[in-house]
Motif scaffolding. Sequence first.
Motif, PDB file in Angstrom:
ATOM      1  N   PRO A   7     -25.696 -44.329  16.970  1.00 39.94           N
ATOM      2  CA  PRO A   7     -26.612 -43.085  16.598  1.00 39.94           C
ATOM      3  C   PRO A   7     -25.795 -41.928  16.573  1.00 39.94           C
ATOM      4  CG  PRO A   7     -27.409 -43.995  18.467  1.00 39.94           C
ATOM      5  CD  PRO A   7     -26.278 -44.716  17.988  1.00 39.94           C
ATOM      6  N   ARG A   8     -25.904 -40.902  15.791  1.00 41.20           N
ATOM      7  CA  ARG A   8     -25.109 -39.528  15.746  1.00 41.20           C
ATOM      8  C   ARG A   8     -26.237 -38.386  15.697  1.00 41.20           C
ATOM      9  NH1 ARG A   8     -19.621 -40.704  12.400  1.00 41.20           N
ATOM     10  NH2 ARG A   8     -18.780 -42.009  13.921  1.00 41.20           N
ATOM     11  N   ARG A   9     -26.058 -37.526  16.207  1.00 39.08           N
ATOM     12  CA  ARG A   9     -26.888 -36.208  16.072  1.00 39.08           C
ATOM     13  C   ARG A   9     -26.120 -35.130  15.362  1.00 39.08           C
ATOM     14  NH1 ARG A   9     -27.904 -32.289  20.272  1.00 39.08           N
ATOM     15  NH2 ARG A   9     -26.497 -33.453  21.608  1.00 39.08           N
ATOM     16  N   ARG A  10     -26.956 -34.573  14.357  1.00 42.91           N
ATOM     17  CA  ARG A  10     -26.519 -33.820  13.213  1.00 42.91           C
ATOM     18  C   ARG A  10     -26.230 -32.144  14.071  1.00 42.91           C
ATOM     19  NH1 ARG A  10     -25.714 -33.290   7.986  1.00 42.91           N
ATOM     20  NH2 ARG A  10     -26.988 -34.928   7.622  1.00 42.91           N
ATOM     21  N   ARG A  11     -25.113 -32.007  14.092  1.00 39.10           N
ATOM     22  CA  ARG A  11     -24.907 -30.310  14.910  1.00 39.10           C
ATOM     23  C   ARG A  11     -25.061 -29.433  13.959  1.00 39.10           C
ATOM     24  NH1 ARG A  11     -19.928 -29.112  16.286  1.00 39.10           N
ATOM     25  NH2 ARG A  11     -18.929 -30.701  14.949  1.00 39.10           N
ATOM     26  N   GLY A  34     -18.616 -37.430  16.520  1.00 35.62           N
ATOM     27  CA  GLY A  34     -19.311 -38.734  17.253  1.00 35.62           C
ATOM     28  C   GLY A  34     -19.357 -38.475  18.664  1.00 35.62           C
ATOM     29  N   LEU A  35     -18.646 -37.479  19.224  1.00 30.01           N
ATOM     30  CA  LEU A  35     -18.823 -37.134  20.704  1.00 30.01           C
ATOM     31  C   LEU A  35     -19.196 -35.830  21.063  1.00 30.01           C
ATOM     32  CD1 LEU A  35     -15.161 -38.479  21.642  1.00 30.01           C
ATOM     33  CD2 LEU A  35     -17.207 -39.710  21.792  1.00 30.01           C
ATOM     34  N   ASP A  36     -20.058 -35.313  19.916  1.00 34.85           N
ATOM     35  CA  ASP A  36     -20.745 -34.153  20.022  1.00 34.85           C
ATOM     36  C   ASP A  36     -19.776 -33.026  20.439  1.00 34.85           C
ATOM     37  OD1 ASP A  36     -23.124 -34.044  18.844  1.00 34.85           O
ATOM     38  OD2 ASP A  36     -24.245 -34.649  20.753  1.00 34.85           O
ATOM     39  N   ILE A  37     -18.408 -32.935  19.896  1.00 31.32           N
ATOM     40  CA  ILE A  37     -17.645 -32.000  20.403  1.00 31.32           C
ATOM     41  C   ILE A  37     -17.853 -30.434  19.463  1.00 31.32           C
ATOM     42  CG2 ILE A  37     -15.249 -31.371  20.540  1.00 31.32           C
ATOM     43  CD1 ILE A  37     -14.673 -34.184  21.277  1.00 31.32           C
ATOM     44  N   ASP A  38     -18.080 -29.558  20.328  1.00 29.72           N
ATOM     45  CA  ASP A  38     -18.256 -28.257  19.640  1.00 29.72           C
ATOM     46  C   ASP A  38     -17.137 -27.053  20.224  1.00 29.72           C
ATOM     47  OD1 ASP A  38     -19.745 -26.764  17.832  1.00 29.72           O
ATOM     48  OD2 ASP A  38     -21.429 -26.254  19.537  1.00 29.72           O
ATOM     49  N   LYS A  39     -16.477 -26.789  18.974  1.00 22.24           N
ATOM     50  CA  LYS A  39     -15.485 -25.669  19.203  1.00 22.24           C
ATOM     51  C   LYS A  39     -14.476 -25.929  20.266  1.00 22.24           C
ATOM     52  CE  LYS A  39     -19.655 -22.925  19.615  1.00 22.24           C
ATOM     53  NZ  LYS A  39     -20.247 -24.022  19.730  1.00 22.24           N
ATOM     54  N   PRO A  40     -13.774 -27.126  19.615  1.00 22.32           N
ATOM     55  CA  PRO A  40     -12.349 -27.298  20.569  1.00 22.32           C
ATOM     56  C   PRO A  40     -11.343 -26.447  20.553  1.00 22.32           C
ATOM     57  CG  PRO A  40     -12.209 -28.517  18.328  1.00 22.32           C
ATOM     58  CD  PRO A  40     -13.739 -27.952  18.465  1.00 22.32           C
ATOM     59  N   LYS A  41     -10.902 -26.328  21.561  1.00 19.87           N
ATOM     60  CA  LYS A  41      -9.591 -25.139  21.869  1.00 19.87           C
ATOM     61  C   LYS A  41      -8.587 -26.041  22.076  1.00 19.87           C
ATOM     62  CE  LYS A  41      -9.854 -21.403  23.436  1.00 19.87           C
ATOM     63  NZ  LYS A  41      -9.789 -20.827  22.157  1.00 19.87           N
ATOM     64  N   LEU A  42      -7.242 -26.027  21.333  1.00 14.41           N
ATOM     65  CA  LEU A  42      -6.221 -26.558  21.437  1.00 14.41           C
ATOM     66  C   LEU A  42      -4.871 -25.837  21.616  1.00 14.41           C
ATOM     67  CD1 LEU A  42      -6.829 -28.722  18.352  1.00 14.41           C
ATOM     68  CD2 LEU A  42      -7.169 -29.590  20.646  1.00 14.41           C
ATOM     69  N   ALA A  43      -4.333 -25.666  22.826  1.00 14.02           N
ATOM     70  CA  ALA A  43      -3.306 -24.809  23.209  1.00 14.02           C
ATOM     71  C   ALA A  43      -1.975 -25.642  23.168  1.00 14.02           C
ATOM     72  CB  ALA A  43      -3.304 -24.374  24.610  1.00 14.02           C
ATOM     73  N   ALA A  44      -0.987 -25.143  22.423  1.00  9.83           N
ATOM     74  CA  ALA A  44       0.315 -25.929  22.037  1.00  9.83           C
ATOM     75  C   ALA A  44       1.193 -25.590  23.585  1.00  9.83           C
ATOM     76  CB  ALA A  44       0.958 -25.629  20.965  1.00  9.83           C
ATOM     77  N   GLY A  45       2.015 -26.429  23.719  1.00  3.83           N
ATOM     78  CA  GLY A  45       2.885 -26.143  24.774  1.00  3.83           C
ATOM     79  C   GLY A  45       4.279 -26.146  24.217  1.00  3.83           C
ATOM     80  N   GLN A  46       5.469 -26.351  25.060  1.00  6.68           N
ATOM     81  CA  GLN A  46       6.860 -26.138  24.823  1.00  6.68           C
ATOM     82  C   GLN A  46       7.274 -27.243  23.923  1.00  6.68           C
ATOM     83  OE1 GLN A  46       8.421 -23.466  25.753  1.00  6.68           O
ATOM     84  NE2 GLN A  46      10.584 -23.617  25.347  1.00  6.68           N
ATOM     85  N   PRO A  47       7.519 -27.108  22.556  1.00 12.51           N
ATOM     86  CA  PRO A  47       8.359 -28.147  21.842  1.00 12.51           C
ATOM     87  C   PRO A  47       9.316 -29.076  22.230  1.00 12.51           C
ATOM     88  CG  PRO A  47       7.905 -26.093  20.537  1.00 12.51           C
ATOM     89  CD  PRO A  47       7.873 -25.802  21.977  1.00 12.51           C
ATOM     90  N   GLY A  61     -28.940 -24.020  22.265  1.00 13.19           N
ATOM     91  CA  GLY A  61     -27.381 -24.622  22.083  1.00 13.19           C
ATOM     92  C   GLY A  61     -26.367 -23.935  23.034  1.00 13.19           C
ATOM     93  N   PHE A  62     -25.089 -23.588  22.734  1.00 17.32           N
ATOM     94  CA  PHE A  62     -24.349 -23.332  23.593  1.00 17.32           C
ATOM     95  C   PHE A  62     -24.366 -21.913  24.430  1.00 17.32           C
ATOM     96  CE2 PHE A  62     -19.833 -21.346  23.796  1.00 17.32           C
ATOM     97  CZ  PHE A  62     -19.053 -22.255  24.888  1.00 17.32           C
ATOM     98  N   ASN A  63     -23.898 -21.778  25.713  1.00 17.04           N
ATOM     99  CA  ASN A  63     -24.218 -20.770  26.292  1.00 17.04           C
ATOM    100  C   ASN A  63     -23.105 -19.679  26.087  1.00 17.04           C
ATOM    101  OD1 ASN A  63     -24.790 -18.554  28.278  1.00 17.04           O
ATOM    102  ND2 ASN A  63     -24.784 -19.947  29.877  1.00 17.04           N
ATOM    103  N   ARG A  64     -22.878 -19.047  24.873  1.00 20.20           N
ATOM    104  CA  ARG A  64     -21.666 -18.339  24.658  1.00 20.20           C
ATOM    105  C   ARG A  64     -21.595 -17.154  25.439  1.00 20.20           C
ATOM    106  NH1 ARG A  64     -24.418 -19.444  20.194  1.00 20.20           N
ATOM    107  NH2 ARG A  64     -25.586 -17.625  20.390  1.00 20.20           N
ATOM    108  N   ALA A  65     -22.457 -16.647  26.102  1.00 19.35           N
ATOM    109  CA  ALA A  65     -22.635 -15.315  26.951  1.00 19.35           C
ATOM    110  C   ALA A  65     -21.567 -15.549  28.266  1.00 19.35           C
ATOM    111  CB  ALA A  65     -23.958 -14.821  27.383  1.00 19.35           C
TER     112      ALA A  65
END
Length: 542
Positions: free
Chosen positions: A12-16, A95-108, A290-294
């Motif tokens: 089961p999945r929940r619509r976001r 599927g994992l209910d991930i909201d607003k991922p943040k992805l930070a690149a490191g040193q190539p 939902g998300f506690n943006r404050a």
Amino acid sequence: MNTHTDFPGTGPRRRRSRGPVKALTAVAVVAAVAAGGAYATGLGPFGDESGPDPEAVAQARAFLADWSAGHLPAAAARTTRPDRAEEVLRGFTAGLDIDKPKLAAGQPEETGDGTLTVPFTARMPVTGLGTWTYTAKLPLREQGDGTWKVDWKLSLVHPRLSETEKFRLEREETQPVEATDRSGATLSAATHPSLAPVLDQLAGGGKGGGPRGAVELVDRATGKTVRTEASFGGEDTAGDDGPVRTTLDATWQSAAERALAEADGKNASLVALRVDDGEILAVANSPASGFNRAVSGTYAPGSTWKLVTSSALLLKGAVAPDDVVDCPKYLTVGKRFQNVETSEHPDATFRKDFTESCNTAFISLRGKLADAELGDVAKKYFGVGQTWHVGVPSYDGSVPVPRDATEKAASMIGQGRVQANPLIMASVTATAVSGTFHQPTLVAGTEDTTATTPLPPKVVAQLRELMRATVTEGTARVLAGLPGEIGAKTGTAEVSDEQDNNGWLVAHRGDVAIACVVEEGVTGGGSAGPVIRSLLSAVPES
């Protein structure tokens, strides 16, 4: 009762709701796009001919930015297997209910044979539970036509994701935490809808209440759990010791929730706290669920950050309010910066630059500060970037050392990789006008591990005068005419070419400091201004 969601699978999945996603991910988009432009022009730290190919690095950052922003077809198109990549990325986040991922690149890392690896840190907010943080590596391969693409592998999404193992989200229902305001009045999502995400997170008074769950690694064939990747929440002891007594004020909380109606249906959030001790009086989010943006959101603070920039400049005597600092329409530092509505103020004083929020004037002073100085001042005097124990999960800000001249210019005006939220900016405002940082708190008895230095009285007096002038004759005139001696600073934060700017306003009156952000509000005075005006009109002077 336990519930679970598979990735990828048929559970089961929940619509976001997609509504609140845009602006919170936009910080990552702006940072990555700006970085990509810098690398393309050789401004970044990898622009040296002997280092990794700048085009490969730019492609990696663009992939991460698209993934962060939810632009999954665009992200997938940057890979060697677009169809499969889009399917997996979509299944992983939904599927994992991930909201607003943040992805930070490191040193190539150059790996030879036309390949390159870019490590990255993933911060995956699992809706209603918490943030799952891990590291992974992004492989890139040079194509026959000389371009670069992400070499698609399941393991680039997460090192343990494979053809034989996948992830599943387990949720466990818990009893809601009962809470009261500072005077003992009952607080609930029924009486104060905007507190719903706060009450879900509340962990005060010895309680570990609130949502609990885990991300499990499971065998694709048998469905058996191989290991637990992340756990959220503690032991459910809600109700053991009675209601949690918070620092909130029911009058302020109600007024804050009504005030957010001035945001015209846009996503918005607000925090009000006491200047003298950091106790939080109101936390409001729109929409209410939902998300506690404050408290947990990550935004570019825009020109409200000029409180910190001004502090850094005034602390070292690099500028004085009456010094002439020209305010042209445009200023180019790797890219062209401009003022809101391309305004200009020839021969303006620094005071005028502050009250009219002149970006180009502030950027022109970048050479007065060392590369790490803005972040050092933010941490040393304002507590930004230190670990805060508020009473609920919070994001406590980030001011990275700029990677190049363009990013340093952007950080002077609260853009680039500078990140904050209304909680942080309300605290910054309180510190600016009092001189002393107090860790914000939502419940009594929270641990305080911060260590800060008071601002000199002269700097505090200058900041207060600048903020007051912004109300009487500058961009915060929306607050003029209200009772009390109000000081304020507006902010307009760029998001992306596809979205309107976020609108910010911070203010103080008496012993209360307030910060509000309206996503895609265009300007601070025009969007966040009416919200704070409504709030201050509804509550007594403190």
